[in-house]
Design a protein around this motif. Structure first.
Motif, PDB file in Angstrom:
ATOM      1  N   TRP A 185      31.263  51.135  57.533  1.00  0.00           N
ATOM      2  CA  TRP A 185      29.676  51.099  57.462  1.00  0.00           C
ATOM      3  C   TRP A 185      29.542  50.396  58.501  1.00  0.00           C
ATOM      4  CZ3 TRP A 185      26.897  52.518  52.762  1.00  0.00           C
ATOM      5  CH2 TRP A 185      25.679  51.636  52.635  1.00  0.00           C
TER       6      TRP A 185
ATOM      7  N   LYS B 131      27.209  49.765  47.751  1.00  0.00           N
ATOM      8  CA  LYS B 131      26.974  49.550  48.960  1.00  0.00           C
ATOM      9  C   LYS B 131      26.261  49.119  49.776  1.00  0.00           C
ATOM     10  CE  LYS B 131      29.551  48.609  52.922  1.00  0.00           C
ATOM     11  NZ  LYS B 131      30.225  47.095  52.978  1.00  0.00           N
TER      12      LYS B 131
ATOM     13  N   ALA C 124      22.847  51.986  58.258  1.00  0.00           N
ATOM     14  CA  ALA C 124      23.173  53.294  57.494  1.00  0.00           C
ATOM     15  C   ALA C 124      22.212  53.602  56.660  1.00  0.00           C
ATOM     16  CB  ALA C 124      24.574  52.679  56.396  1.00  0.00           C
TER      17      ALA C 124
END
Length: 301
Positions: A33, A56, A141
């Motif tokens: 990540w 996440k 991300a």
């Protein structure tokens, strides 16, 4: 908590007790990540979208500062729609709503395709996959859901190349072409995790092998019946098979029988890597060969 409306009980909000395969995926995801590209090829119903494209991003949103995340899918209705509880943003809202107040930022602002907290300079933004999405932006991300279904995958690649170091692709297979297929190849340089149904502790109960050596289970058999025993759809949704998940005019068993009876030994065997050329509307117009790689495990003779 996680939302699960498919069970027999009335309760749809359940404690999220992760499977071992999800724990392993989280560890891999956490290492990548914000640092490197990552892809997950999977069978259906492994909880990957909830984990990689909801939990996440929410973890970053709650516990880090300056976290700008992008999420995208083939069309906007899969990313965010007000009346659809199956979108990625609906999953994120559910997770945030079921967190204790002291774990969340005080100034969460929520609107279509955007959730932000100015106090921590955090934001999660969504987009359908289209040319120039997030272009000129910077993201910790970007999650690409159902990546194999993206028609304009080359244009999406070009848009995201300089936006993030960490593109997180998640998908079931859909033929041996396109950006997602190339990212799953060993020579792509992209870290990959494979989540086959056989490593799921629920789906693999009663695991056995048929006369061809193919793994099956009561869950798998039930899913095959739900899919009308269609070999292409089963290959796509359950088997993680790229070559069999594309439509064939002749059934594979018939071709194999004819090959055994009439074909001469192959001079070469390997894999042909190619790119589907599409017009501005995403329609396929041509096929561009990239390279032929000899391999005893190849599917082209």
């Amino acid at each position: 908590f996680i939302r699960e409306p498919r069970g027999d009980d009335e309760m749809v909000k359940l404690p999220w007790i992760t499977w071992p395969l999800q724990d392993a995926l989280w560890s891999e995801l956490d290492e990548c990540w914000g640092r490197e590209n990552f892809c997950v090829e999977k069978s259906r119903e492994q909880g990957v979208t909830w984990l990689a494209h909801a939990a996440k991003p929410v973890h970053d949103f709650q516990f880090k500062s300056g976290s700008l995340i992008g999420l995208c899918s083939a069309n906007q209705d899969k990313v965010d729609r007000i009346d659809n509880e199956g979108t990625m943003f609906a999953m994120i809202r559910f997770l945030l709503a079921n967190q204790p107040f002291y774990l969340k930022p005080d100034d969460v602002a929520d609107k279509l395709l955007t959730i932000a907290a100015r106090s921590r300079e955090n934001g999660i933004d969504g987009s359908p996959t289209k040319p120039d999405m997030f272009r000129g932006d910077r993201r910790r991300a970007i999650g690409v859901d159902e990546a194999a279904s993206i028609a304009n995958s080359l244009e999406v690649d070009q848009s995201l190349t300089s936006v993030t170091r960490s593109r997180i692709d998640v998908s079931t297979p859909k033929g041996a072409t396109g950006s997602f297929f190339r990212r799953t190849r060993p020579d792509s340089g992209t870290r990959k995790v494979t989540l086959h149904w056989t490593i799921n502790p629920i789906h693999s109960q009663g695991l056995y092998f048929d006369e061809k050596g193919k793994p099956r289970s009561p869950w798998y058999d039930a899913k095959c019946r739900e899919l009308n025993n269609h070999p292409v759809i089963i290959a796509q949704e359950l088997d993680i098979s790229y070559t069999a998940s594309d439509y064939m005019y002749f059934l594979d068993d018939k071709l194999r029988l004819l090959q055994e009876r009439h074909a001469r030994p192959a001079l070469k065997r390997g894999k042909l890597h190619y790119e589907v050329v599409r017009d501005k509307d995403g329609r396929a117009t041509d096929v561009k060969p990239i390279e032929f790689i000899e391999s005893p495990a190849g599917d082209l003779e």
